[in-house]
Design a protein around this motif. Structure first.
Motif, PDB file in Angstrom:
ATOM      1  N   TYR A  62      61.137  61.091  78.896  1.00 24.18           N
ATOM      2  CA  TYR A  62      62.164  61.199  79.938  1.00 24.18           C
ATOM      3  C   TYR A  62      63.581  61.227  79.409  1.00 24.18           C
ATOM      4  O   TYR A  62      63.938  60.518  78.481  1.00 24.18           O
ATOM      5  N   LEU A  77      59.483  59.126  94.177  1.00 25.37           N
ATOM      6  CA  LEU A  77      60.752  58.387  94.140  1.00 25.37           C
ATOM      7  C   LEU A  77      61.013  57.996  92.698  1.00 25.37           C
ATOM      8  O   LEU A  77      60.057  57.748  91.962  1.00 25.37           O
ATOM      9  N   PHE A  78      62.269  57.901  92.293  1.00 23.73           N
ATOM     10  CA  PHE A  78      62.526  57.392  90.949  1.00 23.73           C
ATOM     11  C   PHE A  78      62.750  55.886  91.049  1.00 23.73           C
ATOM     12  O   PHE A  78      63.652  55.424  91.737  1.00 23.73           O
ATOM     13  N   VAL A  79      61.894  55.135  90.389  1.00 26.18           N
ATOM     14  CA  VAL A  79      61.930  53.677  90.513  1.00 26.18           C
ATOM     15  C   VAL A  79      62.340  53.022  89.190  1.00 26.18           C
ATOM     16  O   VAL A  79      62.109  53.571  88.113  1.00 26.18           O
ATOM     17  N   LYS A 118      52.375  58.269  90.708  1.00 26.17           N
ATOM     18  CA  LYS A 118      53.021  59.209  91.643  1.00 26.17           C
ATOM     19  C   LYS A 118      52.160  60.470  91.671  1.00 26.17           C
ATOM     20  O   LYS A 118      52.438  61.438  90.976  1.00 26.17           O
ATOM     21  N   GLU A 138      50.077  51.405  80.738  1.00 26.25           N
ATOM     22  CA  GLU A 138      51.271  52.225  80.946  1.00 26.25           C
ATOM     23  C   GLU A 138      51.989  51.757  82.210  1.00 26.25           C
ATOM     24  O   GLU A 138      51.375  51.193  83.116  1.00 26.25           O
ATOM     25  N   ASP A 139      53.297  52.009  82.281  1.00 31.20           N
ATOM     26  CA  ASP A 139      54.040  51.589  83.473  1.00 31.20           C
ATOM     27  C   ASP A 139      53.759  52.492  84.670  1.00 31.20           C
ATOM     28  O   ASP A 139      53.508  52.029  85.776  1.00 31.20           O
ATOM     29  N   ILE A 140      53.816  53.828  84.435  1.00 34.37           N
ATOM     30  CA  ILE A 140      53.711  54.742  85.573  1.00 34.37           C
ATOM     31  C   ILE A 140      53.104  56.071  85.142  1.00 34.37           C
ATOM     32  O   ILE A 140      53.367  56.540  84.036  1.00 34.37           O
ATOM     33  N   SER A 192      61.554  64.302  83.606  1.00 37.29           N
ATOM     34  CA  SER A 192      60.588  64.375  82.518  1.00 37.29           C
ATOM     35  C   SER A 192      60.925  65.615  81.700  1.00 37.29           C
ATOM     36  O   SER A 192      61.043  66.702  82.246  1.00 37.29           O
ATOM     37  N   ASP A 240      53.229  59.868  86.077  1.00 38.56           N
ATOM     38  CA  ASP A 240      54.086  60.768  86.839  1.00 38.56           C
ATOM     39  C   ASP A 240      53.491  62.176  86.697  1.00 38.56           C
ATOM     40  O   ASP A 240      52.536  62.507  87.395  1.00 38.56           O
ATOM     41  N   THR A 241      53.958  62.987  85.754  1.00 39.94           N
ATOM     42  CA  THR A 241      53.312  64.288  85.522  1.00 39.94           C
ATOM     43  C   THR A 241      51.957  64.092  84.835  1.00 39.94           C
ATOM     44  O   THR A 241      51.113  64.962  84.855  1.00 39.94           O
ATOM     45  N   ALA A 242      51.784  62.936  84.180  1.00 41.70           N
ATOM     46  CA  ALA A 242      50.580  62.583  83.379  1.00 41.70           C
ATOM     47  C   ALA A 242      50.561  63.263  82.013  1.00 41.70           C
ATOM     48  O   ALA A 242      49.581  63.171  81.297  1.00 41.70           O
ATOM     49  N   ARG A 243      51.653  63.929  81.640  1.00 45.80           N
ATOM     50  CA  ARG A 243      51.691  64.568  80.309  1.00 45.80           C
ATOM     51  C   ARG A 243      51.616  63.519  79.202  1.00 45.80           C
ATOM     52  O   ARG A 243      50.918  63.706  78.214  1.00 45.80           O
ATOM     53  N   THR A 244      52.349  62.416  79.384  1.00 47.86           N
ATOM     54  CA  THR A 244      52.374  61.383  78.341  1.00 47.86           C
ATOM     55  C   THR A 244      50.974  60.820  78.121  1.00 47.86           C
ATOM     56  O   THR A 244      50.489  60.774  76.991  1.00 47.86           O
ATOM     57  N   LEU A 254      60.618  49.327  83.950  1.00 45.92           N
ATOM     58  CA  LEU A 254      60.970  50.748  84.113  1.00 45.92           C
ATOM     59  C   LEU A 254      62.489  50.918  84.054  1.00 45.92           C
ATOM     60  O   LEU A 254      63.237  50.114  84.628  1.00 45.92           O
ATOM     61  N   ASP A 255      62.914  51.996  83.391  1.00 43.80           N
ATOM     62  CA  ASP A 255      64.358  52.173  83.193  1.00 43.80           C
ATOM     63  C   ASP A 255      64.866  53.489  83.755  1.00 43.80           C
ATOM     64  O   ASP A 255      64.096  54.386  84.102  1.00 43.80           O
TER      65      ASP A 255
HETATM   66  P1  IMP Z   1      54.695  61.454  82.638  1.00 46.84           P
HETATM   67  O1  IMP Z   1      54.408  61.903  81.248  1.00 46.84           O
HETATM   68  O2  IMP Z   1      55.482  62.491  83.404  1.00 46.84           O
HETATM   69  O3  IMP Z   1      53.507  60.956  83.402  1.00 46.84           O
HETATM   70  O4  IMP Z   1      55.753  60.304  82.549  1.00 46.84           O
HETATM   71  C1  IMP Z   1      55.455  59.059  82.149  1.00 46.84           C
HETATM   72  C2  IMP Z   1      56.679  58.327  81.708  1.00 46.84           C
HETATM   73  O5  IMP Z   1      57.870  58.750  82.370  1.00 46.84           O
HETATM   74  C3  IMP Z   1      56.500  56.900  82.076  1.00 46.84           C
HETATM   75  O6  IMP Z   1      55.919  56.199  81.030  1.00 46.84           O
HETATM   76  C4  IMP Z   1      57.907  56.434  82.349  1.00 46.84           C
HETATM   77  O7  IMP Z   1      58.485  55.944  81.165  1.00 46.84           O
HETATM   78  C5  IMP Z   1      58.657  57.669  82.790  1.00 46.84           C
HETATM   79  N1  IMP Z   1      58.815  57.702  84.263  1.00 46.84           N
HETATM   80  C6  IMP Z   1      58.174  58.475  85.142  1.00 46.84           C
HETATM   81  N2  IMP Z   1      58.566  58.227  86.398  1.00 46.84           N
HETATM   82  C7  IMP Z   1      59.460  57.224  86.306  1.00 46.84           C
HETATM   83  C8  IMP Z   1      60.222  56.500  87.289  1.00 46.84           C
HETATM   84  O8  IMP Z   1      60.144  56.684  88.522  1.00 46.84           O
HETATM   85  N3  IMP Z   1      61.042  55.535  86.783  1.00 46.84           N
HETATM   86  C9  IMP Z   1      61.167  55.268  85.454  1.00 46.84           C
HETATM   87  N4  IMP Z   1      60.467  55.917  84.515  1.00 46.84           N
HETATM   88  C10 IMP Z   1      59.629  56.902  84.946  1.00 46.84           C
END
Ligand code: IMP
Length: 175
Positions: free
Chosen positions: A71, A151-153, A130, A98-100, A76, A102-106, A158-159
Motif C-alpha cells: 500500500y 471503507l479505508f480503516v 473486504k 494478517e490484518d485485512i 493498493s 483487501d484485493t488479496a494480492r498480498t 492498521l495504518d
Molecule cells: P491486499 O494485498 O490488497 O489484500 O492488501 C492487503 C494489505 O493492504 C493489508 O495487509 C493492509 O496492510 C493493507 N490494507 C488494505 N486495506 C486497508 C485498510 O482499509 N486500512 C489499512 N490498510 C489496508
C-alpha cells in the motif's frame, strides 16, 4: 479516548474486538489441540491482532514474523513486496496471521511463496475482510474476524501512511 481529526467514526470498539479475537482464539485452540503450530505474523499491520490472538490460543505454539507491503496511502499499489528471509516452515502446521484481506494480492503471493517451502498445512487468519475489493478471485481466509464494506480503516495495527496503528479501536478514515 484518543480520537484524531482524520478519523470519521469508530467501526469496532476495543471491547468488540477483544470479544471477537477471543472467539477466533477458541476456534484455533480447537483446531490445533495436540499440535505444535507456527503462527506467522505479517508485519506490520497484523502485529496488534497477532499479539492478542496468540494469547487466546491454548496450545504449545511458536511464533515468527514476515514482512509484506503493497500500500501507498490508501491505495493498493498492486506490487507486493516481501522483505527479509523466508521463515523455515517446512513440515510445520502454519497459521498465517494478517490484518485485512483487501484485493488479496498480498496473501495469495505470500501463500504461493510459503507453500514452496512445503509446510504440513497452511491456514490464514485475518481480522478483517473486504470481499467487494477482491482482485484475486475466490480468495478467502480460513478464519475471519469481520467482513466490512469498501471503507479505508485504521487502528488496532492498521495504518494510513504509517499513522494510527496505535488506536485501540478500528476507525473509518475521513475520505
Ligand atoms: P491486499 O494485498 O490488497 O489484500 O492488501 C492487503 C494489505 O493492504 C493489508 O495487509 C493492509 O496492510 C493493507 N490494507 C488494505 N486495506 C486497508 C485498510 O482499509 N486500512 C489499512 N490498510 C489496508
Amino acid at each position: 479516548m484518543y480520537f484524531p481529526n482524520e478519523v470519521e467514526k469508530v467501526l469496532f470498539t476495543e471491547e468488540q474486538i477483544t470479544a471477537r479475537v477471543k472467539e477466533l482464539g477458541a476456534e484455533l485452540t480447537k483446531e490445533y489441540s495436540g499440535k505444535n503450530p507456527l503462527f506467522l505474523c505479517v508485519l506490520r499491520g497484523a502485529s496488534v491482532f497477532f499479539a492478542d490472538l496468540i494469547r487466546n490460543v491454548e496450545c504449545p505454539l511458536e511464533i515468527d514474523f514476515i514482512k509484506a507491503s503493497s500500500y501507498v496511502g490508501t491505495n493498493s499499489s498492486g506490487d507486493v513486496t516481501v522483505g527479509g528471509e523466508m521463515p523455515d516452515i517446512s513440515g510445520r502446521d502454519v497459521v498465517l496471521v494478517e490484518d485485512i484481506v483487501d484485493t488479496a494480492r498480498t496473501l495469495s503471493k505470500l501463500k504461493t511463496l510459503l507453500l514452496d517451502i512445503k509446510p504440513r498445512s497452511l491456514r490464514v487468519a485475518a481480522l478483517l475482510d473486504k470481499p467487494s475489493r477482491r482482485a484475486v478471485e475466490g480468495f478467502k481466509a480460513d478464519y475471519t474476524g469481520y467482513e466490512i464494506d469498501d471503507l479505508f480503516v485504521v487502528g488496532y495495527g492498521l495504518d494510513c501512511d504509517a499513522k494510527f496503528r496505535n488506536l485501540p479501536y478500528i476507525g473509518v478514515l475521513k475520505s
